[in-house]
Design an enzyme around this catalytic site. Sequence first.
Site, PDB file in Angstrom:
ATOM      1  CG  ASP A  24      -1.661   1.248   1.453  1.00 36.26           C
ATOM      2  OD1 ASP A  24      -2.045   1.554   2.605  1.00 36.26           O
ATOM      3  OD2 ASP A  24      -1.875   1.960   0.447  1.00 36.26           O
ATOM      4  CG  ASP A  67      -3.504   4.821  -1.954  1.00 41.77           C
ATOM      5  OD1 ASP A  67      -4.415   5.251  -1.232  1.00 41.77           O
ATOM      6  OD2 ASP A  67      -2.840   3.788  -1.698  1.00 41.77           O
TER       7      ASP A  67
END
Length: 330
Positions: free
Chosen positions: A35, A219
Amino acid sequence: DTGSAAAIPINEVDIAYVTPVTIGTPPQTLMLDLDTGSSDLWVFSSLTPSNQVRGQEIYSPTKSSTSKLLSGHTWSIRYGDGSGSRGTVYTDNFTIGGLEVKSQAVQAALEVSSSFTQEQSLDGLVGLGFSALNTVRPSSQLTFFDNARPNLDEEVFTADLKYHATGSYDFGFIDSKKYAGNITYTAVQQSPGYWTHSLSGYSVGSGAFHASQISGISDTGTTLLYLPTAIVTAYYRQVQGAQNSQYYGGYVFPCSSTLPTFTFGIEGARFTIPASYINYTRISPTSTTCYGGLQSSSGLGINIFGDVALKAAFVVFSGTNPPRIGFAIK
Ligand SMILES: CC(C)(C)S(=O)(=O)N[C@@H](Cc1ccccc1)C(=O)N[C@@H](Cc1c[nH]c[nH+]1)C(=O)N[C@@H](CC1CCCCC1)C(O)(O)C(F)(F)C(=O)NCCN1CCOCC1
């Protein structure tokens, strides 16, 4: 050194991607979500209350001869979708795709929120944001990438996420077989700790390109693409029967609609997201109403270039000084 590992979609609509990692001695294998929107490496563990664990693999530090408690250290994190977790900290040997970091801070969960309990395919996260965002206190810890960097052949990691298929994350090298043409780089502004950069503009379908600097974060931990309302309304104006539903919390449309493509710019380069990526999912298995993969960022306070956008390109996260991000056609 280098490493290369799979990025496996956890469901049929690519809500998230997980990567096999090994922790400790003998190695314990967990499936973690890499992430770039956060900087904590946390895992379901033997310390997580059993009523909060539903099918996840866990890390047991007591079964690892190389684990060490980082005494007096705790962590607590809240994510954009309201989910969260907290716990204590060990260091241990941690490997992704053959790349090992000895004494990586591994944050063991003492508590996870219900959405994590419900997501049985996800055993935790590997934060690949900048280490400034790490929540471990009293002393914050370095990410896997920051720990690995001194030994990497190149100070980069790359994301090759795929639509309804397994892609890959590479560390320490750029695999020229995974993209075509050139990589277009753009500046990253690393405060407060995200991979923040600008798009140079956008176009809807075969329409004209609108040049405008759109700042946001790339992201890998966010499913969809969130952009300013003006851009999103311009997109859905081209979709018969589309509406911004309060009830569903975003743009929905008849699943039979023909969607236009969406193109974003990185400097002078152009990347086109196929319509299929934006026809994200039925709102329920039997519904004929579908939820869009492009949504407004107005409620988030930040534009997020999530997986719907990233899987349309080969992306290079470059930890050079200054950091930069690169996109290539694949
Ligand atoms: C499909 C969907 C309806 C859009 S979803 O919301 O369900 N998708 C979630 C991801 C997910 C996957 C699997 C199961 C459950 C949830 C999603 O895209 N959530 C985003 C953002 C968001 C908000 N609203 C709508 N979307 C998010 O929180 N992403 C974070 C990682 C997620 C967390 C849940 C589990 C999967 C991984 C994130 O790290 O990418 C982040 F950047 F958004 C974020 O919240 N970063 C935390 C930043 N803090 C700043 C302060 O210091 C500590 C770190």
